[in-house]
Every structure is written in C-alpha cells, then in structure tokens.
Design a protein around this motif. Sequence first.
Motif, PDB file in Angstrom:
ATOM      1  N   LEU A   1       0.730  -1.503  -0.074  1.00 12.39           N
ATOM      2  CA  LEU A   1      -0.008   0.123   0.035  1.00 12.39           C
ATOM      3  C   LEU A   1       1.019   1.138   0.561  1.00 12.39           C
ATOM      4  N   VAL A   2       2.065   1.291   0.946  1.00 15.84           N
ATOM      5  CA  VAL A   2       2.769   2.076   0.700  1.00 15.84           C
ATOM      6  C   VAL A   2       3.480   2.576  -0.663  1.00 15.84           C
ATOM      7  N   LEU A   3       3.236   1.986  -1.605  1.00 17.44           N
ATOM      8  CA  LEU A   3       4.396   2.410  -2.551  1.00 17.44           C
ATOM      9  C   LEU A   3       3.044   2.555  -3.735  1.00 17.44           C
ATOM     10  N   PHE A   4       1.868   2.040  -3.843  1.00 15.72           N
ATOM     11  CA  PHE A   4       0.719   2.690  -4.470  1.00 15.72           C
ATOM     12  C   PHE A   4      -0.140   3.856  -4.259  1.00 15.72           C
ATOM     13  N   THR A   5       0.464   4.196  -2.612  1.00 16.91           N
ATOM     14  CA  THR A   5       0.100   5.495  -2.619  1.00 16.91           C
ATOM     15  C   THR A   5       0.533   6.999  -2.524  1.00 16.91           C
ATOM     16  N   ALA A   6       1.516   6.777  -2.516  1.00 18.22           N
ATOM     17  CA  ALA A   6       3.149   7.575  -3.119  1.00 18.22           C
ATOM     18  C   ALA A   6       1.997   7.717  -4.574  1.00 18.22           C
ATOM     19  N   ILE A   7       2.217   6.708  -5.041  1.00 19.27           N
ATOM     20  CA  ILE A   7       1.834   7.518  -6.844  1.00 19.27           C
ATOM     21  C   ILE A   7      -0.087   7.838  -6.389  1.00 19.27           C
ATOM     22  N   THR A   8      -0.732   7.341  -6.188  1.00 20.74           N
ATOM     23  CA  THR A   8      -2.069   8.087  -5.739  1.00 20.74           C
ATOM     24  C   THR A   8      -2.283   9.890  -4.691  1.00 20.74           C
ATOM     25  N   GLN A   9      -1.286   9.792  -4.793  1.00 25.64           N
ATOM     26  CA  GLN A   9      -0.756  11.098  -3.586  1.00 25.64           C
ATOM     27  C   GLN A   9      -1.329  11.739  -4.063  1.00 25.64           C
ATOM     28  N   VAL A  10       0.346  11.737  -5.287  1.00 26.36           N
ATOM     29  CA  VAL A  10       0.868  13.202  -5.923  1.00 26.36           C
ATOM     30  C   VAL A  10       0.030  13.127  -7.143  1.00 26.36           C
ATOM     31  N   ILE A  11      -0.601  11.958  -7.326  1.00 31.74           N
ATOM     32  CA  ILE A  11      -2.079  12.373  -8.324  1.00 31.74           C
ATOM     33  C   ILE A  11      -3.336  13.021  -7.571  1.00 31.74           C
TER      34      ILE A  11
ATOM     35  N   ALA B   1      -3.383  15.179  -5.383  1.00 35.00           N
ATOM     36  CA  ALA B   1      -3.143  15.957  -5.706  1.00 35.00           C
ATOM     37  C   ALA B   1      -2.377  17.549  -6.888  1.00 35.00           C
ATOM     38  N   MET B   2      -2.436  16.290  -8.037  1.00 39.43           N
ATOM     39  CA  MET B   2      -2.575  17.385  -8.884  1.00 39.43           C
ATOM     40  C   MET B   2      -4.397  17.740  -9.554  1.00 39.43           C
ATOM     41  N   PHE B   3      -5.030  17.461  -9.595  1.00 37.27           N
ATOM     42  CA  PHE B   3      -6.034  16.944  -9.615  1.00 37.27           C
ATOM     43  C   PHE B   3      -6.730  18.133  -8.723  1.00 37.27           C
ATOM     44  N   ASN B   4      -6.336  18.469  -7.238  1.00 33.64           N
ATOM     45  CA  ASN B   4      -6.374  19.169  -6.502  1.00 33.64           C
ATOM     46  C   ASN B   4      -6.075  20.841  -6.633  1.00 33.64           C
TER      47      ASN B   4
ATOM     48  N   LYS C   1     -13.202  16.445  -7.429  1.00 30.75           N
ATOM     49  CA  LYS C   1     -14.040  15.531  -7.668  1.00 30.75           C
ATOM     50  C   LYS C   1     -13.606  14.540  -8.436  1.00 30.75           C
ATOM     51  N   ILE C   2     -12.995  14.451  -9.364  1.00 34.53           N
ATOM     52  CA  ILE C   2     -12.161  13.334  -9.130  1.00 34.53           C
ATOM     53  C   ILE C   2     -11.430  12.303  -7.943  1.00 34.53           C
ATOM     54  N   PRO C   3     -10.730  12.539  -7.614  1.00 33.09           N
ATOM     55  CA  PRO C   3     -10.223  11.687  -6.266  1.00 33.09           C
ATOM     56  C   PRO C   3     -11.422  11.052  -5.605  1.00 33.09           C
ATOM     57  N   PHE C   4     -12.674  12.489  -5.407  1.00 36.07           N
ATOM     58  CA  PHE C   4     -13.486  11.715  -4.483  1.00 36.07           C
ATOM     59  C   PHE C   4     -14.064  10.951  -5.178  1.00 36.07           C
ATOM     60  N   LYS C   5     -14.746  10.569  -6.820  1.00 33.54           N
ATOM     61  CA  LYS C   5     -14.703   9.368  -7.299  1.00 33.54           C
ATOM     62  C   LYS C   5     -14.377   8.224  -6.999  1.00 33.54           C
ATOM     63  N   SER C   6     -12.646   8.249  -7.711  1.00 32.41           N
ATOM     64  CA  SER C   6     -11.519   7.243  -7.151  1.00 32.41           C
ATOM     65  C   SER C   6     -12.378   6.900  -5.426  1.00 32.41           C
ATOM     66  N   TYR C   7     -12.577   7.751  -4.870  1.00 31.49           N
ATOM     67  CA  TYR C   7     -12.677   7.088  -3.749  1.00 31.49           C
ATOM     68  C   TYR C   7     -13.606   6.089  -3.014  1.00 31.49           C
ATOM     69  N   LEU C   8     -14.712   6.995  -3.422  1.00 33.47           N
ATOM     70  CA  LEU C   8     -16.096   6.093  -4.219  1.00 33.47           C
ATOM     71  C   LEU C   8     -16.570   4.620  -5.364  1.00 33.47           C
TER      72      LEU C   8
ATOM     73  N   MET D   1      -5.483   4.163  -8.298  1.00 32.23           N
ATOM     74  CA  MET D   1      -4.263   3.999  -8.577  1.00 32.23           C
ATOM     75  C   MET D   1      -4.369   4.129 -10.628  1.00 32.23           C
ATOM     76  N   LEU D   2      -5.321   2.923 -10.756  1.00 32.49           N
ATOM     77  CA  LEU D   2      -5.626   2.806 -12.149  1.00 32.49           C
ATOM     78  C   LEU D   2      -6.442   4.347 -12.422  1.00 32.49           C
ATOM     79  N   PHE D   3      -7.982   4.103 -11.895  1.00 28.66           N
ATOM     80  CA  PHE D   3      -8.564   5.168 -12.313  1.00 28.66           C
ATOM     81  C   PHE D   3      -7.407   6.376 -12.356  1.00 28.66           C
ATOM     82  N   LEU D   4      -7.102   7.215 -11.106  1.00 27.06           N
ATOM     83  CA  LEU D   4      -6.928   8.279 -11.390  1.00 27.06           C
ATOM     84  C   LEU D   4      -5.767   8.337 -12.006  1.00 27.06           C
ATOM     85  N   SER D   5      -5.411   7.180 -12.540  1.00 24.21           N
ATOM     86  CA  SER D   5      -3.932   7.681 -13.748  1.00 24.21           C
ATOM     87  C   SER D   5      -4.677   7.436 -15.366  1.00 24.21           C
TER      88      SER D   5
END
Length: 454
Positions: free
Chosen positions: A140-150, A152-155, A161-168, A208-212
């Motif tokens: 999770l530590v490796l995957f979270t590194a990628i998802t958090q930066v992506i 941050a980019m959307f924010n 709203k895109i990260p919000f959809k990813s959590y849904l 991570m795939l959805f956000l990418s």
Amino acid sequence: MLLHMISNDYIKRNLSLGWPLALNALLMQSMLMIDTLLVSPLGEVSLAAMGIATTIVSFILGIQMALANGTQLVMSRAVGSGSKVKLANAYWSGMLINLAVAILFWLLLIWLEQDLILWLTDNNTLYVEIGAYLDVAKYLVLFTAITQVITAMFNALGSSKIPFKSYLIELPINAFASYFLIHGVHEWQGLGVVGAAIGSVIAMTLRMLFLSVCLRYQQDLNLSFSSKLPAFISNIKLHFVEIFPVAANVTMLSIGATIYQLLYSQLSINAYAAITVLMPWIRGGTQFITSWAHASAITISQAIGSKKLDNLIDDVNISIKMAVVLSVISCGLFWGLSVVIADIYPGLNPETYLALAAIAPLYILLPFIRGYNTVHGHILRALGKTTAVFKINFTGQWLISIPLCGLLILYFDASIFWAFAVMPFEEAVKALPFRYLARKTLTEFDQQQAEKLI
C-alpha cells in the motif's frame, strides 16, 4: 459592490474545491473503520493485531500525504502561472520524492518488520498475525505514493471531484473484497486478518489505475518531461526543501498525538475510555474546516503563481472569517454530540458518562481554536512559511503542552478535565504567533516574494 462580488466568487470557488476534499478525508478514515468492523468477529486477538499493524501503516501513509500536500502547493503555483513546463516539473519532482520515500519505508518494513513487531508486542499469536498483515499491506505504501501525488495534481487543477469519485470506487470494492477474503465463502474459511490487507491492496490498485487514466485524458494537461537533467535535479532539491517541513510538521504532530494518548492512558480506565470514544469524532468533526483551509491554500498558491496579488489580503481575511464560521458550526455539532453521546454508546460505565460530561465544554470549544490555527497554518505554507509553521507547532506542542500534560497527570494526578484541557490550551498558545506571523508575512509579501516562491 465589486469587492462583494469578488468575495462571493472566492467563497464559491473554495467551497466547490473544499467539499470533495472533506469527503475524501472522511472516506479514507471510513476504510479503516470498515476493515476493523469486518475483522471484529474474528475476536480480540485479530482485532488487536489489525489495530497495531494499521497504526504502523497509517503513520507512513500520513507522511506520504503530507509530502503530497506540500507538492500540491507547488503545483498550484504552477497552475496559476500558466506554465506547463513548471507544472510538469512540479509533478515529476513530487512523484520522484514521494516514491523515493515510499521505497525507503517499504525496505524498512522488510528489514525491520520483526524487530518492530517485537518492540510493540511480546504476544506470539499477535506477532504472527501482525507480520502476516504487514507482509501484504506494505505494498500500500508504494501505491499510495502514486495516488497521493496524482490526487494533489487534480486538487491543484481545481478538479477535486475526480479523487472523490476514485474513493467512491475504492470504498465498496475494499469492503466486498475484504469481507470475502477475511471470512471466506461456502466451504472456504477465508484468510482472516491477511484478507483485510489483500482487499485494501486490490482496492488501492484499482483506484490508482482509475486516477492514472483520468490524468492521462485530462484536457489541456501536458506532463511530458522536457527539462534538462541538471535543471531538473536542481528543481527536485528546491522542491524537497519546500515540502520537507510540511512532512516533518505532520510527523511531529502525529507523534505528539500518540504521546498524548499514552499520557491519557495513565488516567483511570473510565477517563481513558471516554477520551478513546471521543477521538474519532474529534478527528472527523474537523475535516470540513481542514478542507476549507486546504482549498484556501490552493487558491492563494494559484494567485501567487499568476502574480495577481491585488486581492491577496482580502482573500486571506475571507478565508479566516469562513474558517471561524465553519468552526462555530462545528462547535454546535459537538454540542449536539454531547447531548446524544450516551445514546450512541449505550451500556458504558456510569463513571465513563461522568467523564464525558466533565470534558464536554472542552471538546465543544476545541474545534473553534483548532480551526483558527489550521487555516492560518495552511495560508502561511502557501506564502512559503513552512519552516515557521513547523517552529510554532513544535514550540506549542513539544516544549509547552506535552510537558505540561505529563506534569499534570504523572506528578499532580490531575482529573480528566485538566488533563484534556491541555489540548485546547495548546491551540490557544499557538493562536497569537500564527496570527502575528500571518499579518507580518502579508504586509511584506510583494511581487519579489512571489517570484522567489515561483
């Protein structure tokens, strides 16, 4: 009239950006609550193992989130400047730094996992279950590194709203996958605690795939790498210098919160139970204030990047006033919680209810002072004062409040009221320095300061 219209636009823009940020934080917290709920039927041993293992992972993820938040401010300035090269440099610098830190923690979990678990518990059964969970959860530590930066980019782009959809997407997948992997289906008995870790990794991978994919097809966004290597290395160094105090600040506050919990554990069992019941509500109940502060920092960073500083002081004042309004609303909600908390948690010991009643005025007041400090801290980071924010938090928490809390509990044997009062006292100690520094920084902030940050 024009100023009023500008103020309304600023508030609407921040609220539009802020509410998905708040729901993101709440959904992220609810994932751990769901996993804990799913594991609870396995018994106290599995539940304790889950609690210890997730504490380790959550600590690392908190540092990664802090690094991403620092990167978010740098990317927000790049968005404001309109420079695609600066935005790409900020993105790749943030990604490389976060991945490097993730790999470091991943290796530490491999090398020091056994020693760490032995330090936390001497129960052999717990040792086995914690180790099995961490063997999977460390990814999770490796995957979270990628998802958090992506994220941050959307924010930074104003597309929270895109990260919000990813959590849904992530949340139900995590719940269903974890349930079947923990408890099994038909004749298969399931994997127990390890199933919760695998379910989380599956859900995180899909997120991570959805956000990418969303980032790949984001309109008017070009993240292709075009800088020369020496210039990019210099950019990474400057990027790290700015975001490191943000991560250090979060790490310091997290360790401080843990020390508070250890000190409170020295109170009576009923007093400690009362504080344990309240802590998740306190963390969750201040998310909307924190998200407003995040949104304000993003908007102000964009303004600095665009060098539009005419309304900077007005925007900061609006941010602070809105934070106060949200804090007052939060205080009202906590007052409502104090009225119904016995109904939410029936069957507790009468002394626990008395302890909750004793500290009710304190936890009702706490969001007001904390919200005021939170918005000041985020605005100061947006203005480039990350190190100064760290110093104020360090002084208020580690040099004043934690020693005071230890003295009250361990030496004076103070009641729960005075022990818990240290938390709002800490926020009160930091309030004046935050306000003074914010006013001083705004007075001195000009185009030359903006250029230095950019």
